[in-house]
Enzyme design. Structure first.
Site, short mmCIF file in Angstrom:
data_model
loop_
_atom_site.label_atom_id
_atom_site.label_comp_id
_atom_site.label_asym_id
_atom_site.label_seq_id
_atom_site.Cartn_x
_atom_site.Cartn_y
_atom_site.Cartn_z
CG HIS A 377 -9.48 35.65 21.86
ND1 HIS A 377 -8.57 36.58 22.36
CD2 HIS A 377 -9.66 34.74 22.84
CE1 HIS A 377 -8.23 36.22 23.59
NE2 HIS A 377 -8.88 35.12 23.91
CB CYS A 378 -11.25 40.74 18.79
SG CYS A 378 -9.64 40.44 18.07
CB THR A 379 -16.32 39.53 19.47
OG1 THR A 379 -16.42 38.10 19.54
CG2 THR A 379 -15.88 39.95 18.08
#
Length: 385
Positions: A377-379
């Site tokens: 999700h962070c990417t």
């Protein structure tokens, strides 16, 4: 011993030191000046709405940003490989746009394949969830063609409170907004997309440790932050989770603690390691969520998803972001991690299939990304259709 939901430990694990604010960037302006500008913004009369991540996407935005300076020589290659693997997995379901430095273009093209569209743009790192714009749709006061118009909110990325150099990444939100050909919205607030989780029906989960941290928003009250978030994202209720500041580079982003699977349904992480700094706070979060109601008055159905008890990673960092909560919902699929713990990986897959019955669950080895303290999700950052 179960692995903690340790997140984005780049500051400690990779030996980074805090950096000074960069003069001339939006993130370096005083909070008071930004707040005054926001009050004068004619867009303040519009009604904006942040769609649920599960709503149809036009595309996903990512950043081919790992560098040796941040990731170290040993992690750099694996981080690029696993980032490209995430991009290829998403590209099987929807278009992917990837920012890339000019010098890395050929490498990114080879690793990501021809289904990922590359955009040359200077970047500092790979965390598009935090550096990119948060996309919203206009619902209210607009007339004619402006109703339904998309916009990108620039939340003035400042390196997670000036913990990492961010001169290039401070420009990413503006670049993506222009490349996506949508309206650009400014705000007084300094925060990151990873700190915001919405259900698409007016409810948000947000960690106080990030948004209310003086390294982002000094001098702003909780009520002022809440009012601006409600204005920009179309929120009617914010469920504040305490999070935990100063233990990871993000100061406790929401997207490693709790996510909406659908309106009224939350999947939350639980850390079973009593020696972990997340042990107590994840229990506090569960207590808050189980007592909470959403913007429509529904009591939340809280599903617990524990992390793995072991991981296969033999890479560099001492801490490992082993939570399953940091999955990404794209068109027709949920892209989720697996860590080599057969039982825990299977349990995560099973629960995600129950929560997203109309989507394929694709589990990926993202060990190098997790060793850098982040997750899938962070990417990513979704652009609504």
């Amino acid at each position: 011993m179960p692995y903690a939901l340790s997140r984005r430990c780049l500051l400690n694990c990779l030996g980074l030191s805090p950096v000074a604010a960069l003069a001339g960037t939006a993130a370096a302006r005083s909070t008071a000046a930004r707040a005054e500008g926001s009050r004068q913004d004619p867009d303040s009369l519009a009604t904006w709405h942040m769609p649920d991540e599960g709503d149809p996407h036009q595309s996903t935005w990512m950043s081919f940003g790992p560098s040796e300076k941040v990731w170290g020589r040993r992690l750099l290659g694996p981080a690029r490989d696993h980032l490209a693997g995430i991009a290829r997995a998403i590209a099987a379901f929807e278009p992917v746009n990837m920012l890339v430095r000019e010098r890395d273009y050929d490498l990114a093209a080879r690793l990501c394949g021809n289904r990922v569209k590359l955009h040359v743009q200077p970047v500092d790192d790979l965390w598009m969830r935090d550096t990119g714009p948060v996309f919203v749709r206009q619902l209210g006061s607009g007339t004619g063609s402006s109703k339904g118009e998309l916009a990108g909110v620039d939340f003035n990325f400042n390196g997670w409170g000036e913990k990492q150099a961010y001169g290039n990444d401070a420009e990413v939100a503006g670049f993506v907004t222009e490349a996506a050909n949508v309206r650009y919205l400014e705000t007084a607030l300094v925060l990151e997309g990873g700190g915001i989780e919405v259900d698409g029906q007016g409810t948000a989960l947000i960690t106080e440790s990030c948004v209310l941290n003086p390294n982002r928003n000094p001098g702003l009250s909780k009520s002022a932050c809440e009012a601006e978030l409600k204005r920009l994202l179309g929120l009617r209720k914010i469920i504040w989770l305490p999070g935990i500041a100063g233990r990871d580079i993000t100061d406790g982003h929401t997207d490693f603690y709790a996510r909406f699977a659908s309106p009224g349904v939350v999947v939350a992480g639980l850390d079973d390691d009593p020696d972990s700094y997340d042990y107590a706070v994840t229990r506090r979060h569960l207590d808050i969520l189980r007592q909470a109601t959403d913007a429509r008055g529904r009591k939340l159905d809280v599903q617990v998803l524990k992390g793995p008890s072991s991981v296969r990673s033999k890479l560099e960092s001492k801490e490992f972001a082993a939570g399953y909560i940091n999955f990404y919902v794209c068109n027709g699929a949920v892209i989720a991690p697996q860590f080599g713990d057969a039982r825990a990986d299977a349990n995560a897959r099973s629960l995600l299939r129950e929560l997203f019955p109309r989507r394929e669950v694709v589990q990926l080895d993202i060990d190098a990304i997790a060793d850098g303290g982040g997750g899938i999700h962070c990417t990513t950052q979704q652009q609504p259709r």
